[in-house]
Write a protein that holds these residues in place. Structure first.
Motif, PDB file in Angstrom:
ATOM      1  N   PRO A   1       0.816  -1.210   0.000  1.00  0.00           N
ATOM      2  CA  PRO A   1       0.000   0.000   0.000  1.00  0.00           C
ATOM      3  C   PRO A   1       0.858   1.274   0.000  1.00  0.00           C
ATOM      4  O   PRO A   1       2.049   1.235   0.321  1.00  0.00           O
ATOM      5  CB  PRO A   1      -0.803  -0.101   1.293  1.00  0.00           C
ATOM      6  CG  PRO A   1       0.057  -0.922   2.200  1.00  0.00           C
ATOM      7  CD  PRO A   1       0.796  -1.888   1.295  1.00  0.00           C
ATOM      8  N   ALA A   2       0.228   2.384  -0.347  1.00  0.00           N
ATOM      9  CA  ALA A   2       0.941   3.656  -0.435  1.00  0.00           C
ATOM     10  C   ALA A   2       1.523   4.052   0.916  1.00  0.00           C
ATOM     11  O   ALA A   2       0.835   3.993   1.938  1.00  0.00           O
ATOM     12  CB  ALA A   2       0.003   4.742  -0.930  1.00  0.00           C
ATOM     13  N   VAL A   3       2.785   4.415   0.895  1.00  0.00           N
ATOM     14  CA  VAL A   3       3.455   4.894   2.105  1.00  0.00           C
ATOM     15  C   VAL A   3       3.964   6.325   1.936  1.00  0.00           C
ATOM     16  O   VAL A   3       4.283   6.996   2.913  1.00  0.00           O
ATOM     17  CB  VAL A   3       4.628   3.978   2.524  1.00  0.00           C
ATOM     18  CG1 VAL A   3       4.115   2.607   2.930  1.00  0.00           C
ATOM     19  CG2 VAL A   3       5.663   3.869   1.429  1.00  0.00           C
ATOM     20  N   GLU A   4       4.042   6.762   0.693  1.00  0.00           N
ATOM     21  CA  GLU A   4       4.508   8.112   0.408  1.00  0.00           C
ATOM     22  C   GLU A   4       3.961   8.555  -0.939  1.00  0.00           C
ATOM     23  O   GLU A   4       3.366   7.762  -1.674  1.00  0.00           O
ATOM     24  CB  GLU A   4       6.036   8.186   0.396  1.00  0.00           C
ATOM     25  CG  GLU A   4       6.697   7.437  -0.740  1.00  0.00           C
ATOM     26  CD  GLU A   4       8.211   7.591  -0.741  1.00  0.00           C
ATOM     27  OE1 GLU A   4       8.737   8.539  -0.133  1.00  0.00           O
ATOM     28  OE2 GLU A   4       8.876   6.760  -1.360  1.00  0.00           O
ATOM     29  N   ALA A   5       4.160   9.822  -1.248  1.00  0.00           N
ATOM     30  CA  ALA A   5       3.848  10.357  -2.568  1.00  0.00           C
ATOM     31  C   ALA A   5       5.075  11.102  -3.057  1.00  0.00           C
ATOM     32  O   ALA A   5       5.865  11.623  -2.265  1.00  0.00           O
ATOM     33  CB  ALA A   5       2.646  11.292  -2.510  1.00  0.00           C
ATOM     34  N   VAL A   6       5.237  11.136  -4.364  1.00  0.00           N
ATOM     35  CA  VAL A   6       6.342  11.847  -4.992  1.00  0.00           C
ATOM     36  C   VAL A   6       5.742  12.770  -6.046  1.00  0.00           C
ATOM     37  O   VAL A   6       4.970  12.328  -6.900  1.00  0.00           O
ATOM     38  CB  VAL A   6       7.350  10.872  -5.636  1.00  0.00           C
ATOM     39  CG1 VAL A   6       8.475  11.631  -6.295  1.00  0.00           C
ATOM     40  CG2 VAL A   6       7.878   9.894  -4.599  1.00  0.00           C
ATOM     41  N   ILE A   7       6.091  14.047  -5.948  1.00  0.00           N
ATOM     42  CA  ILE A   7       5.569  15.048  -6.868  1.00  0.00           C
ATOM     43  C   ILE A   7       6.762  15.791  -7.456  1.00  0.00           C
ATOM     44  O   ILE A   7       7.571  16.363  -6.713  1.00  0.00           O
ATOM     45  CB  ILE A   7       4.622  16.024  -6.144  1.00  0.00           C
ATOM     46  CG1 ILE A   7       3.509  15.244  -5.431  1.00  0.00           C
ATOM     47  CG2 ILE A   7       4.041  17.039  -7.130  1.00  0.00           C
ATOM     48  CD1 ILE A   7       2.741  16.061  -4.415  1.00  0.00           C
ATOM     49  N   LEU A   8       6.880  15.778  -8.781  1.00  0.00           N
ATOM     50  CA  LEU A   8       7.975  16.464  -9.464  1.00  0.00           C
ATOM     51  C   LEU A   8       7.495  17.832  -9.907  1.00  0.00           C
ATOM     52  O   LEU A   8       6.505  17.954 -10.636  1.00  0.00           O
ATOM     53  CB  LEU A   8       8.457  15.648 -10.668  1.00  0.00           C
ATOM     54  CG  LEU A   8       9.604  16.249 -11.477  1.00  0.00           C
ATOM     55  CD1 LEU A   8      10.852  16.450 -10.617  1.00  0.00           C
ATOM     56  CD2 LEU A   8       9.913  15.379 -12.685  1.00  0.00           C
ATOM     57  N   TRP A   9       8.190  18.860  -9.457  1.00  0.00           N
ATOM     58  CA  TRP A   9       7.851  20.253  -9.721  1.00  0.00           C
ATOM     59  C   TRP A   9       8.869  20.903 -10.649  1.00  0.00           C
ATOM     60  O   TRP A   9      10.058  20.602 -10.579  1.00  0.00           O
ATOM     61  CB  TRP A   9       7.860  21.044  -8.417  1.00  0.00           C
ATOM     62  CG  TRP A   9       6.750  20.718  -7.488  1.00  0.00           C
ATOM     63  CD1 TRP A   9       6.624  19.601  -6.703  1.00  0.00           C
ATOM     64  CD2 TRP A   9       5.602  21.510  -7.242  1.00  0.00           C
ATOM     65  NE1 TRP A   9       5.464  19.668  -5.981  1.00  0.00           N
ATOM     66  CE2 TRP A   9       4.812  20.830  -6.286  1.00  0.00           C
ATOM     67  CE3 TRP A   9       5.162  22.746  -7.731  1.00  0.00           C
ATOM     68  CZ2 TRP A   9       3.618  21.341  -5.818  1.00  0.00           C
ATOM     69  CZ3 TRP A   9       3.969  23.248  -7.257  1.00  0.00           C
ATOM     70  CH2 TRP A   9       3.206  22.550  -6.320  1.00  0.00           C
ATOM     71  N   SER A  10       8.404  21.834 -11.462  1.00  0.00           N
ATOM     72  CA  SER A  10       9.259  22.686 -12.281  1.00  0.00           C
ATOM     73  C   SER A  10       8.991  24.134 -11.863  1.00  0.00           C
ATOM     74  O   SER A  10       8.069  24.783 -12.369  1.00  0.00           O
ATOM     75  CB  SER A  10       8.950  22.490 -13.766  1.00  0.00           C
ATOM     76  OG  SER A  10       9.761  23.348 -14.556  1.00  0.00           O
ATOM     77  N   VAL A  11       9.774  24.596 -10.888  1.00  0.00           N
ATOM     78  CA  VAL A  11       9.652  25.949 -10.345  1.00  0.00           C
ATOM     79  C   VAL A  11      11.046  26.471 -10.029  1.00  0.00           C
ATOM     80  O   VAL A  11      12.006  25.707  -9.966  1.00  0.00           O
ATOM     81  CB  VAL A  11       8.762  25.993  -9.079  1.00  0.00           C
ATOM     82  CG1 VAL A  11       7.328  25.608  -9.402  1.00  0.00           C
ATOM     83  CG2 VAL A  11       9.310  25.102  -7.985  1.00  0.00           C
ATOM     84  N   ASP A  12      11.147  27.778  -9.825  1.00  0.00           N
ATOM     85  CA  ASP A  12      12.450  28.381  -9.557  1.00  0.00           C
ATOM     86  C   ASP A  12      12.875  28.330  -8.100  1.00  0.00           C
ATOM     87  O   ASP A  12      14.066  28.419  -7.799  1.00  0.00           O
ATOM     88  CB  ASP A  12      12.459  29.840 -10.030  1.00  0.00           C
ATOM     89  CG  ASP A  12      12.376  29.948 -11.541  1.00  0.00           C
ATOM     90  OD1 ASP A  12      12.865  29.039 -12.245  1.00  0.00           O
ATOM     91  OD2 ASP A  12      11.808  30.941 -12.030  1.00  0.00           O
ATOM     92  N   HIS A  13      11.902  28.203  -7.190  1.00  0.00           N
ATOM     93  CA  HIS A  13      12.225  28.308  -5.772  1.00  0.00           C
ATOM     94  C   HIS A  13      11.545  27.198  -4.962  1.00  0.00           C
ATOM     95  O   HIS A  13      10.350  26.952  -5.143  1.00  0.00           O
ATOM     96  CB  HIS A  13      11.798  29.671  -5.224  1.00  0.00           C
ATOM     97  CG  HIS A  13      12.411  30.810  -5.961  1.00  0.00           C
ATOM     98  ND1 HIS A  13      13.726  31.164  -5.817  1.00  0.00           N
ATOM     99  CD2 HIS A  13      11.891  31.658  -6.886  1.00  0.00           C
ATOM    100  CE1 HIS A  13      13.994  32.186  -6.609  1.00  0.00           C
ATOM    101  NE2 HIS A  13      12.901  32.504  -7.267  1.00  0.00           N
ATOM    102  N   PRO A  14      12.259  26.565  -4.057  1.00  0.00           N
ATOM    103  CA  PRO A  14      11.671  25.492  -3.253  1.00  0.00           C
ATOM    104  C   PRO A  14      10.557  25.989  -2.332  1.00  0.00           C
ATOM    105  O   PRO A  14       9.704  25.205  -1.917  1.00  0.00           O
ATOM    106  CB  PRO A  14      12.855  24.940  -2.455  1.00  0.00           C
ATOM    107  CG  PRO A  14      13.849  26.045  -2.434  1.00  0.00           C
ATOM    108  CD  PRO A  14      13.669  26.788  -3.720  1.00  0.00           C
TER     109      PRO A  14
END
Length: 93
Positions: free
Chosen positions: A46-59
């Motif tokens: 089962p899901a234990v985490e999520a991963v999201i890939l972002w394209s932005v200039d600042h965290p």
């Protein structure tokens, strides 16, 4: 620049996310439509985490999203991290 947002879920995320899922996904789709989120999804079975890939200039943009995520405000995310990502292969590299 790319950043990975990694959410760490509560163990029973699948049972508890229902009331918050639509709002969570709406926010993610809005970011994807704006070109900031490239891909997002849960990891594990089962899901234990999520991963999201972002394209932005600042965290800080990513952290602000996480802090306001309905999953976060509902206590479904135990912690998160924003990690710089160096994409070397693929269309977005």
């Amino acid at each position: 620049m790319h950043f990975l947002l990694r959410y760490h879920y509560v163990p029973d995320i699948a049972e508890r996310r229902g009331p918050h899922r639509d709002a969570h996904l709406r926010r993610l789709w809005a970011e994807a439509d704006a070109g900031r989120v490239i891909v997002a999804g849960a990891a594990g079975d089962p899901a234990v985490e999520a991963v999201i890939l972002w394209s932005v200039d600042h965290p800080e943009v990513v952290a602000a999203f996480a802090d306001g995520d309905p999953y976060m405000t509902a206590g479904l995310i135990t912690s998160y991290e924003v990690v710089p990502n160096n994409s070397d292969v693929g269309e977005i590299a």
